[in-house]
Design a protein around this motif. Sequence first.
Motif, PDB file in Angstrom:
ATOM      1  N   ASP A  29       0.715  -1.228  -0.018  1.00 43.78           N
ATOM      2  CA  ASP A  29       0.108  -0.118  -0.090  1.00 43.78           C
ATOM      3  C   ASP A  29       0.876   1.366  -0.084  1.00 43.78           C
ATOM      4  O   ASP A  29       0.729   2.022  -0.737  1.00 43.78           O
ATOM      5  CB  ASP A  29      -0.976  -0.073   1.254  1.00 43.78           C
ATOM      6  N   MET A  33       1.427   4.264  -2.980  1.00 41.96           N
ATOM      7  CA  MET A  33       0.922   5.663  -2.777  1.00 41.96           C
ATOM      8  C   MET A  33       2.035   6.719  -3.430  1.00 41.96           C
ATOM      9  O   MET A  33       1.825   7.665  -3.536  1.00 41.96           O
ATOM     10  CB  MET A  33       0.637   5.758  -1.185  1.00 41.96           C
ATOM     11  N   LEU A 144      -5.493   1.927   3.599  1.00 45.41           N
ATOM     12  CA  LEU A 144      -5.473   2.906   2.390  1.00 45.41           C
ATOM     13  C   LEU A 144      -6.263   4.047   2.614  1.00 45.41           C
ATOM     14  O   LEU A 144      -5.696   5.262   2.368  1.00 45.41           O
ATOM     15  CB  LEU A 144      -5.806   2.102   1.207  1.00 45.41           C
ATOM     16  N   ILE A 148      -4.580   7.633   2.558  1.00 44.15           N
ATOM     17  CA  ILE A 148      -4.933   8.502   1.285  1.00 44.15           C
ATOM     18  C   ILE A 148      -5.378   9.855   1.732  1.00 44.15           C
ATOM     19  O   ILE A 148      -4.996  10.597   1.362  1.00 44.15           O
ATOM     20  CB  ILE A 148      -5.443   7.692   0.311  1.00 44.15           C
ATOM     21  N   TYR A 283      -5.007   9.807  -6.160  1.00 43.11           N
ATOM     22  CA  TYR A 283      -5.447   9.230  -4.991  1.00 43.11           C
ATOM     23  C   TYR A 283      -6.852   8.964  -4.721  1.00 43.11           C
ATOM     24  O   TYR A 283      -7.192   8.036  -4.320  1.00 43.11           O
ATOM     25  CB  TYR A 283      -4.812  10.288  -3.976  1.00 43.11           C
ATOM     26  N   LEU A 287      -8.723   5.521  -3.856  1.00 40.59           N
ATOM     27  CA  LEU A 287      -9.590   5.359  -2.543  1.00 40.59           C
ATOM     28  C   LEU A 287     -10.922   4.781  -3.083  1.00 40.59           C
ATOM     29  O   LEU A 287     -11.643   4.208  -2.115  1.00 40.59           O
ATOM     30  CB  LEU A 287     -10.040   7.001  -2.250  1.00 40.59           C
TER      31      LEU A 287
END
Length: 582
Positions: A29, A33, A144, A148, A283, A287
């Motif tokens: 994860d 990112m 996440l 995020i 992002y 999500l």
Amino acid sequence: MKSFTTVIPFIKRHKWDYIIGIIFLLGVDLLQMIIPHLLGSVTDLFKSKDLTPKILLNYSLWIIGISLLVFAFRFIWRIKIMGMSRLLEKDLREDLFSKLLTLSPQYYHEHKTGDLMAHATNDINAIRMAAGPGIIMSIDASFLSITIILIMIFTINFKLTLFALLPLPVLALVVNRFGKIIHARFTKVQEAFASLTDKVQESISGIRVIKAFVQEKEEIENFRQENFRNFLANMNMIKIWGLFDPAVQFLAALSFTIALLYGGTQVIRGVISLGEFVAFTAYLGMLIWPMMAFGWVINIFQRGAASMERINVILNEVPEITDKFADPNITTIKGDIEIKNLTFSYKKDLPPVLKNINLKIPRGKTLAIIGKTGSGKSTLVNLIARLYTVPCDKIFIDGHDINEIPLKVLRENIGFVPQDNFIFSDTIANNIAFTKEEPLEKIQKFAEMADVHKDIVEFPQQYDTVVGERGVTLSGGQKQRIAIARALIKDPKILILDDSLSAVDTNTEERILNNLKEFMKDRTTIIVSHRISTIKNADEIIVLDEGEIVERGTHEELLNLKGLYYSIYEKQQLEEAIQKEG
């Protein structure tokens, strides 16, 4: 969820596998990112015309390097977490099977085979999904989402993040409501599947009866109804899931629309750069998966919880027959049996099947039991083998209350041939030497004693012949004699033959009984039969009628009484005379 307390010990035992898997999952994860940030930087460099081929190559190498790490980390967490879920599935199935073997025959009279099969297949699979993909998605989605959102707030724009996430509270309400409905409907799905499985199992097992009575069309129609019920249960589940998934997608699309409108305005006004907006949308795209995953997690956990509840019912079932009062010092038995004032009923609210039974069967003697169907003959011998719960101080072996004798010791010393002979789908040799591996010579010896050897050697593979399911390729008489050989090879102290010669002719019966004379000398033998020819040489014969001993004595003594035994004898003599004339 309380349902999953059963699997907590397993998770504790394998906690390091889960911890390592979760660490690498979170590593994937974090690595993912970085990529939106890199894309945002490249976009800003491109806009400012500071992007060179060398810089572009460096960024590309970074993205490739991160992708390779994601590849490696993802493999590790899959092996650890998904591997543990498979191991849990294996252990649960073994626990369930082991538990089923501890339950008494009465339990199987009250529960359908198809339902138990559904527990061992669909239910355990649903639990595995909860312990594997369920755990992964719940941790992945939570981590996440939080990470995020924090990145979007602190590195891009707080207001833009706030506006884009306005649909989240609505999503929480949707997830909570749908989760409860999914749980209830999945329970019905499992119940419908269990009923369907039971119908298929029963129809296949009874295929000869169905064909003999020409009931194929009726059975197809019955199956169609069960199948349609299963279809409706699944459709009800699909409908709710069909509404749930689009609802989550709509809320995700709503977030994107808000981000596009408000974010685009912020770029035009110069509040955020184009690169920041590109990173923000990337992002936000990342999500969407957690938002979708929350829905999947609820669905998987609710299914798993419903299945775990069904499995727990069996795992928490208290066996009726246990070694609660067993004396560990009793390691063998000789075979002296005494029954005192035994009255027995299968349930408290049912009338007694046996009433005030009093018997003494000394070691080395033979007791025969005869009576009409339903008089309690099989129940009596089942109690001696403790296949049902025996009241205390009613049955004694070698002076010990039968409840004091460990079950393993008792049953190892009893050779029991029940009415419904069960032959496994295995070789004939393995069916005879069922309890342990035996040399072929010994197997043949007891097959000869049961008068089935000459039948076996006529098969192409002889003792290596694999019989069909439940011995379907054998005749009734062959199955009975193989079952007798299986009981004899145990070298038991007590031999129980429950109507075990009913499928053989009188000549074969006579040969078997003659073969058994020497074997039965030092053993306690109980023979249940409808045929007087089978029992006439027993040391004592009892006649049961409606659960009570109404007559007892030797063959000659009972004939002289001119009672029930005499009437049975006369009837059978007449039948034999008619058959000979015919």
